[in-house]
Design an enzyme around this catalytic site. Structure first.
Site, PDB file in Angstrom:
ATOM      1  N   LYS A 117     -55.513 105.792   1.259  1.00 33.50           N
ATOM      2  CA  LYS A 117     -55.443 105.973   0.476  1.00 33.50           C
ATOM      3  C   LYS A 117     -57.007 106.263  -0.256  1.00 33.50           C
ATOM      4  CE  LYS A 117     -51.329 102.855   0.408  1.00 33.50           C
ATOM      5  NZ  LYS A 117     -50.980 100.977   0.800  1.00 33.50           N
ATOM      6  N   GLY A 118     -57.208 107.820   0.011  1.00 37.62           N
ATOM      7  CA  GLY A 118     -58.749 107.977  -1.016  1.00 37.62           C
ATOM      8  C   GLY A 118     -58.363 108.218  -2.351  1.00 37.62           C
ATOM      9  N   THR A 119     -59.329 106.989  -3.194  1.00 35.56           N
ATOM     10  CA  THR A 119     -58.670 107.049  -4.341  1.00 35.56           C
ATOM     11  C   THR A 119     -59.489 105.825  -4.608  1.00 35.56           C
ATOM     12  OG1 THR A 119     -57.332 107.297  -6.278  1.00 35.56           O
ATOM     13  CG2 THR A 119     -56.581 106.122  -5.130  1.00 35.56           C
ATOM     14  N   THR A 120     -59.632 105.943  -6.087  1.00 33.58           N
ATOM     15  CA  THR A 120     -60.206 104.752  -6.587  1.00 33.58           C
ATOM     16  C   THR A 120     -59.566 104.959  -7.998  1.00 33.58           C
ATOM     17  OG1 THR A 120     -62.443 104.967  -5.842  1.00 33.58           O
ATOM     18  CG2 THR A 120     -62.400 103.555  -7.498  1.00 33.58           C
ATOM     19  N   LYS A 152     -53.856 110.904 -11.780  1.00 39.08           N
ATOM     20  CA  LYS A 152     -53.608 109.211 -11.140  1.00 39.08           C
ATOM     21  C   LYS A 152     -53.190 108.263 -12.335  1.00 39.08           C
ATOM     22  CE  LYS A 152     -56.311 110.312  -6.972  1.00 39.08           C
ATOM     23  NZ  LYS A 152     -57.773 110.372  -6.594  1.00 39.08           N
TER      24      LYS A 152
END
Lengths: 223, 317
Positions: free
Chosen positions: B99-102, B133
């Site tokens: 889950k490459g995200t913030t 997002k």
């Protein structure tokens, strides 16, 4: 007990690249016409572009059998829509339909990387870019396919517009004219053909504007 | 700028160090006034420690005719696995942060603050820098996206449909508790099938502000502070440090923005535009969307350093 590995894959990659660029009152959708499998060329004259509605055109690269099935499904759904609503589907509506269609096969996906291009209900150019399972986004330009990693940085350099997520919002329309955009697309494919083995032979360019849809063919390197 | 030069090198061994001194032959190659450039390298000579290869286990049995005259072979323990060549890679993959995200969300005195980055990555390739997002489920509820983009987009839209149907059937808005439960139950039914969703449902209902974390493993947690994604450790650091329940909306927004910025700074899979949304009694409102590259120079402006020696173009050659 080791997990049994499949000895046959239902997918194949027929290669190719697609690009779409949106302008103030036009949209350019382009794709090469080479269809490959492994290191062989199956044909030099295969169209990856499909007209889904009056002002809506889709270009897809990946596994062309899945692309063909997808095009048939969307064409059928569009026909039903026309019967029920007595009008053509707008590009954003077709965008949502394509996303849902792709997601319905979430567990056995269409191996198809699509870009949708056309005019929205206000007549402005719009481009939607998809992944294989239906996540989509409206953008000013996009490329998909085997040459996309070569093409996208070039388009970013020439066309990068302020992100639509910025607040206060900045206008995100490509400042190019229609002929400049078509020239840009020709340049992009000439470069991609040099460095991607799956891209080449011929370039098919489709331009959608208020007058309608027009098609152009340009020769590319055949090696 | 790379310059190819001839060099005279001398090498001497002094103790365990090898000293190499290089002089540039062409005086005009370096445009510093007058002097030539000298560069020194030091190499440490390696002394290999082979004690680990000696066998420490005693021979089984006092004498063995076959082994007489043979020296003990180094003994390595072999892992008991079917995939000898790839098991380490598999182990790394298992622990790899997905889950490459913030994304983050927190409840404070005035309501709920929700923030996220906008980068989508496919392996090492950045497929988009402008992904939305923060998904608007309805005018008073937001969902965040982490994990598979298509999974999050589709199921949040589906949740929005279900919430609207609930409103029409029951003549009142659905609670945040109810909405998050609907989503969690759907995701639980697809458990093990490969969906990847790490989302937070934030909203304002009759009981006040609500925040739930829901994921594709079937987990659903009520809480006041969450951060999801590969950049979440960095975001938590800044968020937990600066959090107070009684902040104003501007302070909370700035805290959220900073947390996302710091996460994008250190996490390669996060970047793009930091969006900040506020959910209050009248619904959600987007407060800001800032390019994180520009935020960097806003937080850490470039101070022109004092120049000691100025390089000047040498006329002619």
């Amino acid at each position: 007990m080791t997990k049994q590995q499949a000895n046959w894959s239902p997918y194949d990659n027929n290669g190719g690249s697609c690009v779409a660029v949106a302008g103030a009152d036009y949209c350019v959708v382009a794709a090469d016409t080479r269809m490959s499998t492994g290191y062989s060329i199956l044909t030099r004259d295969y169209s990856k572009i499909c007209k889904l509605a009056d002002k809506c055109v889709m270009a897809s690269s990946g596994f062309q059998a899945d692309v063909k099935a997808l095009q048939k499904l969307l064409a059928a759904r569009h026909l039903i829509y026309q019967q029920q609503h007595n009008k053509q589907m707008s590009c954003p509506a077709m965008g949502q339909l394509l996303s849902n269609t792709l997601y319905y096969k979430r567990f056995f996906p269409y191996y198809s990387f699509n870009v949708l291009g056309g005019l929205d209900s206000e007549g402005k150019g719009c481009v939607f870019t998809y992944d294989a399972v239906g996540s989509y986004e409206r953008v000013g330009y996009s490329s998909q396919g085997s040459g996309s990693t070569l093409i996208m940085p070039f388009l970013d350099n020439q066309l990068k517009s302020p992100s639509p997520l910025l607040l206060p919002a900045l206008d995100a329309v490509t400042p190019l004219s229609e002929s400049e955009a078509v020239d840009l697309v020709k340049t992009v494919f000439a470069s991609a053909t040099e460095r991607d083995i799956y891209t080449g032979d011929k370039l098919e360019i489709v331009v959608i504007n208020a007058e309608g849809i027009r098609r152009e063919y340009i020769e590319l390197r055949k090696d | 700028m790379a310059v190819g030069l001839d060099f005279n090198g001398t090498a001497q061994q002094v103790n365990n160090f090898v000293s190499v001194s290089i002089q540039f032959d062409k005086p005009g190659a370096c445009k510093a006034r007058g002097s030539d450039l000298r560069v020194h390298f030091k190499f440490i000579k390696m002394k290999l420690d082979t004690s680990g290869l000696e066998s420490t286990a005693p021979f089984f049995g006092s004498s063995n005719e076959l082994l007489d005259g043979f020296s003990a072979a180094p003994f390595f323990e072999v892992p008991n696995t079917t995939n000898f060549d790839g098991f380490q890679k598999e182990a790394i993959q298992m622990v790899k942060p997905a889950k490459g995200t913030t994304t983050l969300a927190f409840i404070f005195k005035e309501g709920v603050m929700v923030a996220a980055d906008s980068r989508a990555s496919m392996g090492g390739y950045i497929s988009s820098q402008s992904v939305k997002k923060i998904i608007e489920i309805n005018p008073y509820m937001l969902g965040t996206m982490a994990g598979g983009a298509a999974d999050c987009q589709f199921w949040h839209r589906n949740l929005g449909i279900k919430c609207r149907l609930h409103e029409l059937a029951n003549k009142r808005r659905i609670s945040v508790t109810g909405a998050s439960k609907l989503l969690a139950n759907i995701l639980y039914s697809y458990r093990g099938m490969g969906l990847s969703v790490g989302t937070m449902i934030a909203g304002w209902d009759e009981t006040g502000p609500g925040l739930y974390y829901v994921d594709s493993e079937g987990g659903r947690l009520k809480g006041t502070r969450f951060s999801v994604g590969s950049g979440s450790p960095y975001a938590y650091g800044v968020l937990d440090n600066g959090y107070r329940y009684d902040m104003s909306i501007e302070e909370a927004a700035e805290l959220a923005r900073r947390s996302i910025y710091h996460a994008t700074f250190r996490d390669g899979a996060s970047g793009g535009v930091a969006s900040v949304y506020y959910v209050g009694p009248d619904g959600w409102k987007k407060l800001s969307g800032d390019d994180v590259g520009e935020l960097h120079y806003k937080y850490y402006p470039v101070t022109p350093s004092t120049v000691e020696q100025e390089m000047v173009e040498v006329a002619g050659a």
